[in-house]
Design a protein around this motif. Sequence first.
Motif, PDB file in Angstrom:
ATOM      1  N   ASP A   1       4.976  -6.059  -4.005  1.00 52.36           N
ATOM      2  CA  ASP A   1       5.246  -4.816  -3.280  1.00 52.36           C
ATOM      3  C   ASP A   1       6.249  -3.963  -4.035  1.00 52.36           C
ATOM      4  O   ASP A   1       6.095  -2.743  -4.153  1.00 52.36           O
ATOM      5  CB  ASP A   1       5.777  -5.121  -1.879  1.00 52.36           C
ATOM      6  CG  ASP A   1       4.738  -5.780  -0.991  1.00 52.36           C
ATOM      7  OD1 ASP A   1       3.612  -5.269  -0.921  1.00 52.36           O
ATOM      8  OD2 ASP A   1       5.062  -6.812  -0.377  1.00 52.36           O
ATOM      9  N   ILE A   2       7.283  -4.594  -4.559  1.00 55.99           N
ATOM     10  CA  ILE A   2       8.324  -3.863  -5.290  1.00 55.99           C
ATOM     11  C   ILE A   2       7.797  -3.400  -6.633  1.00 55.99           C
ATOM     12  O   ILE A   2       7.930  -2.232  -7.010  1.00 55.99           O
ATOM     13  CB  ILE A   2       9.561  -4.760  -5.469  1.00 55.99           C
ATOM     14  CG1 ILE A   2      10.149  -5.135  -4.110  1.00 55.99           C
ATOM     15  CG2 ILE A   2      10.607  -4.078  -6.343  1.00 55.99           C
ATOM     16  CD1 ILE A   2      11.181  -6.249  -4.170  1.00 55.99           C
ATOM     17  N   ALA A   3       7.218  -4.328  -7.394  1.00 53.19           N
ATOM     18  CA  ALA A   3       6.755  -4.000  -8.745  1.00 53.19           C
ATOM     19  C   ALA A   3       5.670  -2.944  -8.729  1.00 53.19           C
ATOM     20  O   ALA A   3       5.568  -2.130  -9.663  1.00 53.19           O
ATOM     21  CB  ALA A   3       6.246  -5.263  -9.430  1.00 53.19           C
ATOM     22  N   CYS A   4       4.850  -2.941  -7.685  1.00 55.67           N
ATOM     23  CA  CYS A   4       3.728  -2.000  -7.617  1.00 55.67           C
ATOM     24  C   CYS A   4       4.058  -0.753  -6.808  1.00 55.67           C
ATOM     25  O   CYS A   4       3.164   0.015  -6.441  1.00 55.67           O
ATOM     26  CB  CYS A   4       2.495  -2.706  -7.047  1.00 55.67           C
ATOM     27  SG  CYS A   4       1.978  -4.132  -8.042  1.00 55.67           S
ATOM     28  N   GLU A   5       5.346  -0.552  -6.515  1.00 60.03           N
ATOM     29  CA  GLU A   5       5.817   0.655  -5.833  1.00 60.03           C
ATOM     30  C   GLU A   5       5.138   0.836  -4.488  1.00 60.03           C
ATOM     31  O   GLU A   5       4.780   1.951  -4.092  1.00 60.03           O
ATOM     32  CB  GLU A   5       5.632   1.874  -6.739  1.00 60.03           C
ATOM     33  CG  GLU A   5       6.381   1.740  -8.066  1.00 60.03           C
ATOM     34  CD  GLU A   5       6.139   2.888  -9.022  1.00 60.03           C
ATOM     35  OE1 GLU A   5       5.377   3.819  -8.671  1.00 60.03           O
ATOM     36  OE2 GLU A   5       6.702   2.847 -10.123  1.00 60.03           O
ATOM     37  N   GLU A   6       4.924  -0.286  -3.793  1.00 57.96           N
ATOM     38  CA  GLU A   6       4.330  -0.309  -2.453  1.00 57.96           C
ATOM     39  C   GLU A   6       2.875   0.172  -2.439  1.00 57.96           C
ATOM     40  O   GLU A   6       2.332   0.481  -1.374  1.00 57.96           O
ATOM     41  CB  GLU A   6       5.168   0.515  -1.462  1.00 57.96           C
ATOM     42  CG  GLU A   6       6.620   0.075  -1.354  1.00 57.96           C
ATOM     43  CD  GLU A   6       6.799  -1.293  -0.703  1.00 57.96           C
ATOM     44  OE1 GLU A   6       5.907  -1.706   0.054  1.00 57.96           O
ATOM     45  OE2 GLU A   6       7.841  -1.938  -0.964  1.00 57.96           O
ATOM     46  N   LYS A   7       2.252   0.209  -3.607  1.00 56.46           N
ATOM     47  CA  LYS A   7       0.844   0.642  -3.670  1.00 56.46           C
ATOM     48  C   LYS A   7      -0.076  -0.558  -3.422  1.00 56.46           C
ATOM     49  O   LYS A   7       0.175  -1.649  -3.915  1.00 56.46           O
ATOM     50  CB  LYS A   7       0.533   1.221  -5.055  1.00 56.46           C
ATOM     51  CG  LYS A   7       1.348   2.446  -5.431  1.00 56.46           C
ATOM     52  CD  LYS A   7       0.999   2.906  -6.838  1.00 56.46           C
ATOM     53  CE  LYS A   7       1.937   4.024  -7.302  1.00 56.46           C
ATOM     54  NZ  LYS A   7       1.772   5.247  -6.521  1.00 56.46           N
TER      55      LYS A   7
END
Length: 509
Positions: A480-486
């Motif tokens: 969630d963090i690494a993918c900017e919530e995408k």
Amino acid sequence: MNGKRRIRPAPLALAALVLASGTASGSLPLGDLDRASRARDAILEMELGAARAVLEGADPSDPSLALEQGRLFIYDADCDAAAALLARPDLAATREGAALGDIARGCARATAATVVVEDQPRGIWVRLQDDDDRAFVPLLAEVADRVRAVLAKDLGVELPRPLRIDLVRDQHTLAAHTGLPLEAAQTTGTVAVAKWGRVIMISPRATLQGYGWLDTLAHEMTHLALSRGTRDNAPLWLQEGVAKREEVRWRAPDPLDDIPPVDAVALLGLEKGLGRPLDKLGPSIAMLPTAEEASVAFAEVASFIRYWAAENGDDALPQLLVRLKEAHSAEDVDRAIAAVSGADLAGWDKRWRGWLSATPRDVPQELLPWGSVPNRKEVAKRLRLGELLDERGHHTAAATQLARAQVLAPHEATARSSLAAALLASGEKGSAAPLVEKVEDVRNSVGRWWSLHGLLHGGDGPEADQAFWNGVGLNPLDPDIACEEKPAPALPADAVRAGICETARRAPR
């Protein structure tokens, strides 16, 4: 270090320096001691090319030169060659030769089957124990490049190229690489060490919620710059104080950088008997008996250096480093300080303590190293239950549990971000947004708080980018963090962070 999620102090980031030991044998190796001294000086200044030139053509039977050749192999990251050479009986019979041999053998074991990735334009060399960490290398190189420029400006020291970084799996490997006792690393929560001309740091995948790995890199690079600039003569208080100062100067200031305030922690820690005189910290802060003492020691040196640098101006530190290069005793260090700033360490320590006495003391107890979080067990239970429910798709039930945790710990970033995530998943965006809106509402920095802040309050501009950067700088393997919530398969627009996102989805910790 894996385990159930708990509210706990962040790992000591920032980290530890184990000072290079001098020859500790009663019977020094004989041979060409002058040539060996010149080689050693070059090695300690990380001028490895110059050291090779000094040792070129050396008589292999000369024990003093062979010892320095072994040291050079370690600095050159050729642990196998160092281990083979330092196994010689005449070298292993000395305390320094035996100590270097232990380091070389530990390093050789730890680096078997490792992967080396280089960024030649930036002059960065990274050795990985886990190939899944390869996605971190571009960001490590980018940050290292920024830090190198800041250190050149602030300290007058240009770090060599390539800068070597070892990214290791755990504290066992960290100890094997560096000579730091494993028990000491575990007691103080040490995650990185600057030693042998390189940075050795634990992968963010080694800890359940990550740690401030990019600031840690900056901290450890500062240690290398200080060792290079002083020929390893910088005392521990200077090493750690300057490293704490520099670890955040490569990036934009964060409102949470000085929470809890280091001046207050130093003052209250000294009054509580947890502090030590600046020049009596021992060989390493990482080797202090407790994590509380280590935290107070870091606060002491950070506060002192901040005060000293503010009083003496930007040129004082570079001037001091130059003078320390020729220091051979504590008296020499005092003379160098006095020459640059008009008073010796004792004089400045007295001034600093007088200034420190006026520091505000109104720090919440839970933020202090010896403090305790109110309702800790209940908060931890509600958080764990809420997260388990959320993982299973029961978002409304999860939010009920997490809301109770947030009421009990209103400024805890994990409680706020976990509740916000559950509410968001339940379709309650309006209720989620205030929980991650104002950084002033939290007292600790958590990756998920930042990524949700970027999503709900950053828009498409620089504020969102900075928030997502902050999140990755703390916990890059939470998808969630690494993918900017995408949601998958969407990726961040930034190519480097997109690579980290893909790794977090494919190979989470």
